[in-house]
Scaffold this motif. Sequence first.
Motif, PDB file in Angstrom:
ATOM      1  N   ARG A 183      13.198  31.930  23.171  1.00 42.24           N
ATOM      2  CA  ARG A 183      12.116  31.125  22.587  1.00 42.24           C
ATOM      3  C   ARG A 183      12.336  30.944  21.092  1.00 42.24           C
ATOM      4  O   ARG A 183      12.720  31.874  20.391  1.00 42.24           O
ATOM      5  CB  ARG A 183      10.778  31.811  22.836  1.00 42.24           C
ATOM      6  CG  ARG A 183       9.595  30.881  22.596  1.00 42.24           C
ATOM      7  CD  ARG A 183       8.310  31.528  22.992  1.00 42.24           C
ATOM      8  NE  ARG A 183       7.760  32.125  21.771  1.00 42.24           N
ATOM      9  CZ  ARG A 183       6.970  33.164  21.735  1.00 42.24           C
ATOM     10  NH1 ARG A 183       6.621  33.779  22.841  1.00 42.24           N
ATOM     11  NH2 ARG A 183       6.507  33.630  20.598  1.00 42.24           N
ATOM     12  N   ARG A 184      12.109  29.716  20.637  1.00 46.89           N
ATOM     13  CA  ARG A 184      12.239  29.380  19.220  1.00 46.89           C
ATOM     14  C   ARG A 184      10.927  28.788  18.736  1.00 46.89           C
ATOM     15  O   ARG A 184      10.311  27.992  19.428  1.00 46.89           O
ATOM     16  CB  ARG A 184      13.355  28.347  18.998  1.00 46.89           C
ATOM     17  CG  ARG A 184      14.714  28.743  19.561  1.00 46.89           C
ATOM     18  CD  ARG A 184      15.298  29.883  18.747  1.00 46.89           C
ATOM     19  NE  ARG A 184      16.666  30.171  19.079  1.00 46.89           N
ATOM     20  CZ  ARG A 184      17.045  31.264  19.723  1.00 46.89           C
ATOM     21  NH1 ARG A 184      16.166  32.128  20.147  1.00 46.89           N
ATOM     22  NH2 ARG A 184      18.311  31.503  19.966  1.00 46.89           N
ATOM     23  N   GLU A 185      10.516  29.174  17.518  1.00 48.97           N
ATOM     24  CA  GLU A 185       9.291  28.644  16.936  1.00 48.97           C
ATOM     25  C   GLU A 185       9.602  28.004  15.594  1.00 48.97           C
ATOM     26  O   GLU A 185      10.278  28.599  14.751  1.00 48.97           O
ATOM     27  CB  GLU A 185       8.265  29.750  16.728  1.00 48.97           C
ATOM     28  CG  GLU A 185       7.685  30.295  18.012  1.00 48.97           C
ATOM     29  CD  GLU A 185       6.706  31.406  17.739  1.00 48.97           C
ATOM     30  OE1 GLU A 185       5.508  31.102  17.605  1.00 48.97           O
ATOM     31  OE2 GLU A 185       7.153  32.567  17.639  1.00 48.97           O
ATOM     32  N   GLU A 238       4.675  25.974  13.649  1.00 50.13           N
ATOM     33  CA  GLU A 238       4.074  26.705  14.767  1.00 50.13           C
ATOM     34  C   GLU A 238       3.685  28.122  14.338  1.00 50.13           C
ATOM     35  O   GLU A 238       2.626  28.632  14.725  1.00 50.13           O
ATOM     36  CB  GLU A 238       5.039  26.744  15.952  1.00 50.13           C
ATOM     37  CG  GLU A 238       5.284  25.383  16.565  1.00 50.13           C
ATOM     38  CD  GLU A 238       6.432  25.370  17.563  1.00 50.13           C
ATOM     39  OE1 GLU A 238       6.341  24.587  18.523  1.00 50.13           O
ATOM     40  OE2 GLU A 238       7.411  26.131  17.385  1.00 50.13           O
ATOM     41  N   ILE A 239       4.521  28.724  13.534  1.00 49.06           N
ATOM     42  CA  ILE A 239       4.220  30.059  13.005  1.00 49.06           C
ATOM     43  C   ILE A 239       2.986  29.983  12.110  1.00 49.06           C
ATOM     44  O   ILE A 239       2.071  30.802  12.219  1.00 49.06           O
ATOM     45  CB  ILE A 239       5.432  30.626  12.243  1.00 49.06           C
ATOM     46  CG1 ILE A 239       6.591  30.856  13.217  1.00 49.06           C
ATOM     47  CG2 ILE A 239       5.060  31.908  11.501  1.00 49.06           C
ATOM     48  CD1 ILE A 239       7.908  31.093  12.537  1.00 49.06           C
TER      49      ILE A 239
END
Length: 145
Positions: free
Chosen positions: A67-69, A73-74
Amino acid sequence: MTVTAGDAHTPAGDLLEQVAALKHDLGKYVAWTSANLDDAVWDGPVAEELITALRADLLETRKHGDRREAAWEIWQAHEAALPRPLEPELQAVGSAVAQLERVGEALLSGDRETVARERASIRAAQQDIRLQLRNLHRRLLRDRD
């Protein structure tokens, strides 16, 4: 104590913990690779080195397994739990993150023309995020003592 958005009575220690987490999750990694690029990479034709670094820093700011954010999004995940009204430094972070989000699609698609046009504002936003979070964290530490 669980902090919910809109909680104006959040103890300073809770805000300090939230800011420390945001400083780590966003501030540390939003310019992790690109901050180390030579100034020459930020000028002239947009090189693959800059695109790759910005993609890693902005589109994959936080990585959990597969998973990549993205940076925005963070920010959204952390911002939802911050007490209102937002501290001035956090308002500045929100503005800087919004600037980065506006170039997200260009980075994703490899639109070098847009990246070339926006790279100064990208770099400024990255630096501002780091600076604002560092300053707020320091202020909260001083206020606690």
